[in-house]
Design an enzyme around this catalytic site. Structure first.
Site, short mmCIF file in Angstrom:
data_model
loop_
_atom_site.label_atom_id
_atom_site.label_comp_id
_atom_site.label_asym_id
_atom_site.label_seq_id
_atom_site.Cartn_x
_atom_site.Cartn_y
_atom_site.Cartn_z
N GLY C 10 0.81 -1.22 0.00
CA GLY C 10 0.00 0.00 0.00
C GLY C 10 0.83 1.26 0.00
CD GLU C 104 4.16 -10.51 7.94
OE1 GLU C 104 3.45 -10.77 6.95
OE2 GLU C 104 4.81 -11.37 8.57
CB THR C 127 4.04 -0.88 8.40
OG1 THR C 127 2.89 -0.72 9.26
CG2 THR C 127 5.27 -0.73 9.27
CG ASP C 129 -1.91 -0.28 9.72
OD1 ASP C 129 -2.36 0.82 9.33
OD2 ASP C 129 -2.45 -1.37 9.42
N GLY C 172 -5.51 0.75 10.86
CA GLY C 172 -4.98 -0.11 11.91
C GLY C 172 -5.70 -1.44 11.88
NE ARG C 173 -6.78 -4.23 6.68
CZ ARG C 173 -6.79 -4.18 5.35
NH1 ARG C 173 -6.50 -5.27 4.66
NH2 ARG C 173 -7.08 -3.06 4.73
CD GLU C 223 -8.14 -0.60 8.51
OE1 GLU C 223 -8.93 -0.75 7.59
OE2 GLU C 223 -6.93 -0.34 8.33
CG HIS C 273 -7.70 4.98 0.16
ND1 HIS C 273 -8.99 4.50 0.19
CD2 HIS C 273 -6.92 3.93 -0.19
CE1 HIS C 273 -8.99 3.22 -0.16
NE2 HIS C 273 -7.75 2.85 -0.39
CD GLN C 275 -6.33 7.03 8.42
OE1 GLN C 275 -5.94 6.58 9.46
NE2 GLN C 275 -7.37 6.52 7.77
#
Lengths: 343, 343, 343, 343
Positions: C10, C104, C127, C129, C172-173, C223, C273, C275
């Site tokens: 992403g 990751e 990342t 997140d 923040g999955r 999220e 998005h 963010q």
């Protein structure tokens, strides 16, 4: 003179600047006193009143929101509503004028209170969507456009990095001004507004033409936009559930439709409430301050039923009726101008 | 049609947006071709020309500066200067029109080239100070006001934390628009502009009145402001060296004068070039894009000697002469309006 | 030495800064050459390669997105995938090292390519997140927190003006870092993160306690947050359709649940998005530039399989395995610290 | 427990966040009471004390400045100064602890009060310049870097548009952290810091090398930077008056020296106070909030003479002596890393 101020309807950057401008002008130039009605017309109807002195408006110009609170209460609805009750409340508190800051609904109510009840009301236009007639712009709109444009700037880099189509939904229930301006400023490849229905086919033509030039398409859509072939589009995709309220806004609908037809991975973002809160832009602070000052002058002049308004660089007065007589729609010429940038 | 564009004079957020608007409008609506003259009139005089195609204006709306470069070259000065040489250069390169984006100097030169040489020139007003007549606002001004307002917001917290007087100098050599708008937006306690000389005594009265209300005074001063008793002030403080050029701007002079007279610790900040560079605000992007489009339309209409301009919400045409006929000064009424907020 | 760079997964503000840092360091200190693999691992697998020279990284530090493009391609999947094919491609193009910038998935693939194929790969953690272990922070995270915090600042004024509860959903999955930091910075009254399930009852207790103190509650939710009594909550409200994917995110679910239980009008906003795109913060530009430089040093040292990382103020090296060995979860102590601010 | 808080020295974004973090943590976790000393140590010495309750810290996280005011008063100077008087004042008001938020001077005084007077003081590091040892970063620094970086972004477009050299002066009296970070983030072509004197010849080599590559040079200089051949430079240019205090800062000196030697038109900008006021960045809000909380914990633990500090991602305690034992200078390795980007 004792003037009561109210803020009504949705939040809008600049409300506090209007209050500050009004209070400073009134206190300093006219030796006026001020009170605030809490929660819009509700404070008028219920007599929920707080004094406002000069100290209360300190540092208020840059502060978003409204220190008076807001609501969507209608002054003609409810037990204590209506011109006679309001007249009694004004008398009881020795209030000589009401400055009502609000949008179409608020101003329509204000006009009725003047016309039907002879009440001393001055209007200040407030609309994040810029949908009120009789004013070039209204405060809050510039801030909303700025926020939407920043969002477009951010979405573009992601679109480019992933060769994706991004669909950004901005405010604009009946008119497309925020979409038009932020789309022009951000370099959107299609700007979809309520005034100009478009078919999904045409939208996809723009999207594909952008893709074919090696770029990532960015579509800005006002929340009130409607496809001109909505039903057909639905049936084509078998999306019969599309009008179920829980299914979200227009951007959420458009993104999968664009992806299905063009094969371009598509994502949507709904900007939502962040467009209407927080610190106002400098433009909106200046405009709101001037409107607040002019509203007090109008009250001092006992120009009941008038609304202060921006024309060019001047603050002028119109009748509230002029402002509520019809929507400030995006004119065809402005849309055609923006359309040059599509695709 | 082949159109040459130039950007002249000081940097101004929105120059690239004008170029983008012009090129997209010209290419898409009029099938025009574009070249850029490098470094303002220098490129015209020296034939320093680069082609501009659609791809070159990609993503340009939000980009500060000018892809063409700028300079203060006068097209009437130098060996290859003057209408005849320029006519020859245009013929040589088959260029049908010049779009000149610039301020008072640039537009005056443009007008002479039209009047004396019959050259095909269209003007686009560019002034960070908003000092050109015949246009409500010019692009770049809104961005400058926004930046100055952010600076005021920051300085206020420091002033408050230290009970200090802060003096902020903003741009405005001949007119005080940036000071007026940013001062109103930021809640300045005195706004000092070239149009309204003021004595150090009066300034200190405002400063002391603010202090007496328990607040930290903030003064915004346009670079072109002059004390109306400058000589006397100098002699009073024994500051005979004050007009030596190296001694800096007006804010640097005012801060110690205020401190000496009021006893309030005073500091100055000169905002300088950061007001005129970087990404334009959304407002300026929209305005600049529209002006660029309209300039191309004017070229297509062969309206030589005309300048595109903002009137209310419309882009119109005036003669360049109207724009260069006099400065756009802050009117007395706007100053009086702001003065309510002083002290 | 010839180094190939890829950006994978992403979008993340700072990708271009890493590329710039790597290229400048390599060219200037090590006389290295650079190529870019287009669209992440896809460019590696398909041999889609572009040269990168010093000039290409000009002005790149502040530019969001990635000039190389990104994708989620797995280098072990597909016809031309796998270590042997990649080895052949590297040999064919005389490429001595791969710098893989990703999260990751990317880093796990990178590790396998080193372990199973002996390929010369260096990892750079990416990342939004902040969920990667073995680095204090990763670039992009600070920008995301800043954007989320600005959104909270804006939403608060609207919440206060309407006495509403606002629910903001941030990224923040699997981990709640963005919610934790933006919630602390913005003064949220509840911060809901994947690491700490909470019942709707407890959330509503915080919301009501805020309301009872006369304030408008603001809830920030990552999220990936899950109610610890999700099923019960569903059945309670009869919302059996809650897990249907089209029904939107957690904020969209929470707002009506809060409103139903507390009677406080509640609205949700999904930041989405915006963010993860656009210009990086100064913090992220510095971090990303340093990581890019250190990655080149690691390549020059032939430290294959290592990843560059931030520890305190230093850039260090760890094995990629350390970074992919487990999630960087919000520790209990950090959550307890933030919980002080709840309610 | 009753805790008194003071903020001392120059303004710094995040002071209010520390106060808020301390008060919320103290009130909620430790049932503590709070008072504020007005105007730094002056409030301690003069017993100028205000109560702080939970309501007072509402919305304070994002607010710049300090609600307590600040000054540079030394608690060992003046009639009522010294440990014994302060002890008496504390007893009189039943104050059990002092949380002193300040820089080198403040903390040195705090340490003496603990060492010599046995007073119950906890330190919180505050330095916009990031010059305190024993903490990775201090709040306010990130905001300052962000503001300086935005200024660089703006100045670059103007430099490019005019082929000029821009010299930006940022804060940093003894150390060059703000220059280092903002220069790396903004892509400066030379970063001049107090730790690394450089000759005007070397500076001009960088500037000319940039110009020769067709770019506009941008130099960032910390206010405390000194030319290593200052005298020679002066005599060369005949600038004998250079050390006269009114002649301004280092940037004002460097710009004409660069122009004189390279022939490149050069301009300077002094960022000044806007670096240290206004709303803190999200990073600084989080850091400041955590430091405030940890300071209260230290007070509850009666860890007098300790200072809270950031190490990696953790808030830890050190002795104040460790923090005041020496400056946090930019290490050679960090400078060498940045130097790659020069020229």
């Amino acid at each position: 003179m004792k003037i009561g101020i109210l803020t009504s309807g949705g939040d809008c950057p600049g409300l506090n600047s209007v209050i500050r401008g009004a209070v400073l002008k009134g206190v300093i130039s006219h030796d006026a006193e001020f009170v605030g009605f809490r929660w819009g017309w509700r404070g008028v109807v219920e007599g929920d009143i707080v004094p406002i002195v000069r100290h209360d408006v300190r540092g208020l110009s840059k502060q978003g929101g409204t220190i008076l609170g807001s609501s969507r209460t209608n002054p003609f609805e409810g037990e204590h509503a209506g011109p006679d009750n309001i007249r009694r409340m004004l008398d009881e508190h020795d209030i000589d004028a009401i400055i009502a800051i609000g949008g179409e609904g608020t101003l329509t109510a204000a006009r009725r209170l003047v016309d039907e009840g002879g009440l001393p009301v001055i209007g200040v236009p407030k609309t994040i969507d810029n949908d009120l007639a009789a004013t070039d712009y209204s405060f809050g709109f510039d801030t909303a456009v700025e926020i939407a444009t920043e969002a477009i700037d951010r979405l573009r880099t992601t679109a480019d990095s992933h060769e994706r189509c991004m669909v950004l939904e901005v405010m604009g229930r009946h008119v497309g001004w925020i979409a038009l301006h932020s789309g022009m400023a951000g370099g959107a490849h299609a700007i979809l507004i309520p005034e100009q229905p478009m078919s999904i086919e045409e939208i996809c033509e723009y999207v594909e033409s952008v893709r074919d030039r090696g770029r990532a398409p960015l579509v800005v859509v006002a929340e009130g936009f409607k496809l001109d072939t909505m039903d057909e589009a639905h049936s084509h995709l078998g999306l019969d559930a599309f009008d179920r309220p829980r299914l979200g806004g227009i951007a959420e609908k458009l993104a999968p439709m664009i992806e299905a037809r063009t094969g371009i991975e598509s994502r949507h973002t709904v900007l939502g409430h962040i467009q209407r809160g927080g610190a106002p832009s400098a433009y909106d602070r200046v405009l709101a301050t001037r409107l607040g000052m002019a509203a007090v002058d109008a009250a001092v002049d006992r120009a009941w039923g008038s609304m202060v308004t921006l024309r060019g660089t001047d603050i002028e007065r119109v009748t509230i009726a002029e402002a509520t007589g019809g929507l400030n729609r995006v004119p065809q010429a402005r849309y055609d101008e923006a359309k040059i940038l599509f695709g």
